[in-house]
Enzyme design. Structure first.
Site: not given
Ligand code: MOS
Length: 743
Positions: A636-637, A634, A476-477, A707, A249, A643, A710
């Site tokens: 992989n849905p 996208i 984790g993505t 992307g 994060f 995410q 976030e």
């Molecule tokens: Mo994350 S805040 O883009 O490392």
């Protein structure tokens, strides 16, 4: 069979297959895939940091007697005996570190929780006991804890960043003065901490003069570069391994002081040393989202057309290294504002250096802007969705740069249809179910589409399998999985036949896994590598698309007489500097995207939430949330769905639960544990409906990926505060929304 249709949605236009992530089974079964699980040669010793209990002042003395008497203590390191280290620099100054000041460099204390010593022992328990028995004497001064504390320094951003320019487009003050409706409001957001499940750990060992670091990292090439400079070594003699990361994060992007401590101890003791920061220490060694304050004036004419937008933003930061997010230039690109002014300020005090945390600038800034948008829509008596649509734009009005794509209106339509927005009675307090006041709110989500140069190596074997190597990261993505999907598509190989290696600084360089850049950057480099591989075999993209692509690849490889075919791709985004690839191989940081001079690149979404507030106790529940998002291709849905859903949940928690509390007198974080630092748990998590709106963007990168890491936690807080207002008639402008604020 379980119904997977929600978690693994069927692909729509411009979406890949919802295949399960490569490591799904290992993760569920507790496989040893994280850096601290990796085997090391020899018996480990355990390090424990001792951190300052004061926020400002200096260490006056350290009594080691009791600590040394603990059985199995091997070493106590303080500023008095710390071996020499090379200079370090923070991101702000072009380096790789959280802070500009080296660890244990002297007796001065700059923030609470600053390491003042390290104890190493044969056992974890021994190190902990000795650390607690180390007697550190301090001469304490009165610290400046947060906004409004005595002794803080407030400065315009330009004073610390000569390249900073306030946002200025036409005359916002005049435009506001002539507005039919206007909102003048102040908003604030709290300190927050990353609090990944996986703690900040480093295991270091030396092998024939070479340093090996097992450390969860968002940037293994950057960590290698920074650690090498700090340890005064050749970069080739440092290796970083971080195969999987248990949540980051932003907290695992910049290098913390723990890396050098573990490396120094391992060198001196000639054996592997493991250093794990405790949960509480994690609150001060790797930064946090800093608290922000906003003052916004926003106006529109009688029909609801936006006139002027003025936004001042203050963010708290440290004295030593005034890390900041800024980011008002992105806000200015969001709507068809008639005129804009934006000013950033920093406020410095005696705190650890903040750093980037999920959607660093957008979470606070867009919360403030979208809150003002909701308030202005209400003031003008216009539905907030209609209000946004009538102020939509195709260009960044401040510089005329067109959006490469912007499907936010389609997102509004999809979210509204799923949510049933047309049934909303706009009157606050008008919707009620027994004791529960019902509120419906909405806000836009957005995140800049950013990219960085990346390399990737592709190896094709005679048996029809392939290998991809890139020092990217899976935080984790699902990055391994989508890398295989990108290569599989480009070469015409089933992704199950492709192995992916990541998270090792011996692999070709990938970008920092931050700023939601990984998928866009890494798939582009993989496509480039695949194209080179096909060309080297005399094949074309059509061969890879043919139904017998595997046979064509095998035949071409046999014809070539080579045992394997290999190619290394290297890709840099449009607008990157000419030496971007060199800088990539040098472990550097190059970011392109967002509100650019020629192009405006953002992903968008629309979020709608229902809150239910108990009429008597004011308990706040969120039974349902809907988010519709458009972010180009996208891959992989299934992983995308996770995410988006995780982001919305975090956005909700961020609005209602999450805040790091600070002792104003001592400048100490008081809830530095996850019992008192509240995150959403299952019972808090509502029905989360994620809708992926198809979008094609041919301009941004090879596959048209924007992307999404976030995107979906941006705007959520503004949707929730609007729903709270709709339920109660009360505007909460100070996050998080706790019960006391709506009684
Ligand atoms: Mo994350 S805040 O883009 O490392």
């Amino acid at each position: 069979m379980a119904d997977n249709s929600k978690a693994a949605p069927a692909p729509k236009e411009n979406m890949g297959q919802p295949i399960a992530r490569y490591e799904a089974r290992q993760k569920v079964m507790g496989g040893k895939i994280y850096s601290s699980d990796l085997p090391v040669p020899g018996k480990k010793a355990y390090a424990w940091m001792v951190t300052s209990t004061i926020a400002k002042g200096r260490v006056t003395g350290i009594d080691e007697t009791a600590a040394k008497a603990v059985p199995g203590v091997l070493m106590i390191m303080t500023h008095k005996n710390r071996p020499a280290l090379g200079d370090i620099a923070s991101f702000l100054k072009g380096g790789m570190f959280v802070t500009d000041n080296n660890t244990l460099s002297g007796p001065t204390i700059e923030h609470e929780g600053q390491p003042v010593a390290m104890v190493v022992a044969e056992t974890f328990e021994g190190a902990r006991e000795a650390a607690h028995k180390l007697k550190v004497g301090y001469a304490a001064e009165s610290p400046s804890a947060t906004f409004e504390s005595p002794g803080v320094t407030t400065r315009p951003m330009g004073e610390i960043n000569p390249r900073y320019k306030p946002v200025k487009f036409k005359d916002a003050a005049a435009a506001l003065a002539g507005s039919a409706h206007r909102v003048d409001a102040e908003y604030s957001t709290p300190i927050q901490h990353h609090n990944s499940m996986e703690l900040y750990s480093t295991t270091a060992y030396w092998d024939d003069g070479k340093l090996v670091l097992h450390e969860p990292s968002q940037f293994v090439w950057g960590l290698r570069k920074g650690a090498a400079a700090q340890m005064k070594m050749d970069e080739d003699n440092v290796r970083v391994k971080s195969p999987f990361v248990g949540g980051a994060f932003g907290g695992k992007g910049a290098i913390t002081v723990r890396t050098a401590l573990a490396a120094l101890a391992a060198r001196q003791l000639k054996r592997p040393v493991e250093l794990v920061a405790t949960r509480a220490q994690g609150f001060t060694i790797s930064g946090n989202r800093q608290e922000t304050q906003h003052k916004i004036s926003l106006g529109c004419d009688a029909q609801g057309k936006l006139t002027g937008y003025d936004h001042s933003m203050w963010e708290f930061t440290s004295r030593v290294t005034p890390y900041n997010n800024g980011g008002l230039d992105n806000c200015a690109a969001m709507y068809d504002f008639g005129a804009v002014s934006g000013q950033n300020y920093i406020v410095q005090g005696d705190r650890n250096v903040p750093n980037f945390m999920r959607s660093p600038a957008e979470v606070p800034n867009i919360y403030a802007l979208e809150s003002a948008m909701n308030e202005l829509a209400a003031a003008a008596n216009i539905d907030p969705v209609a209000f946004r649509k009538m102020n939509d734009t195709r260009v960044n009005v401040t510089n005329g740069a067109p959006y490469t794509s912007r499907s936010v209106n389609a997102c509004w339509d999809a979210a509204a249809a799923s949510f049933g927005w047309d049934k909303r009675n706009p009157e606050p307090g008008s919707m009620r179910d027994g004791d529960w006041l019902i509120g419906w709110g909405c806000a836009m989500a957005t995140y800049p589409t950013q990219m960085a140069p990346s390399a990737a190596k592709i190896v094709l074997r005679k048996n029809g399998t392939a290998l991809i190597e890139v020092a990217a990261h899976d935080v984790g993505t699902g990055c391994y999985t989508i890398a295989a999907q990108a290569a599989g598509e480009r070469l015409g190989i089933d992704p199950s036949r492709i192995t992916v290696q990541m998270g090792d600084s011996r692999l070709p360089p990938g970008p920092i896994s931050g700023g939601s850049i990984s998928t866009a950057s890494v798939t582009s480099a993989i496509c480039d590598g695949c194209d080179r591989l096909l060309t080297s075999l005399g094949l074309t993209a059509d061969d890879a698309k043919a139904s017998d692509s595997a046979d064509r690849l095998a035949a071409a490889l046999a014809r070539s007489g080579r045992p394997v075919a290999e190619a290394t791709g290297a890709w840099a985004p449009i607008g990157a500097p000419d030496d971007a690839i060199d800088r990539l191989y040098d472990g550097g940081l190059v970011f392109v995207g967002g509100a650019g001079e020629k192009r405006t690149m953002f992903a968008f979404g629309a979020e709608m939430v229902e809150v239910r507030i108990n009429a008597r106790t004011r308990e706040i529940r969120v039974p349902r949330m809907v988010g519709a998002f458009a972010a180009g291709r996208i891959m992989n849905p299934r992983t995308a769905h996770s995410q988006y859903m995780g982001g919305m949940i975090w956005g909700m928690a961020s609005a209602l639960l999450e805040a790091t509390e600070i002792d104003h007198k001592r400048a100490r974080y008081t809830n530095d544990n996850i019992a008192e630092y509240h995150l959403a748990v299952n019972a808090d998590i509502p029905d989360v409906d994620v809708i992926m709106v198809p979008e094609v963007d041919d301009e941004i990168n090879i596959l048209g990926v924007k992307g999404i890491g976030e995107l979906s936690n941006v705007g959520t807080a503004a949707a929730i505060t609007d729903a709270v207002w709709h339920a109660t008639g009360k505007r909460v402008r100070d996050l998080p929304v706790t019960i006391d604020k709506i009684i």
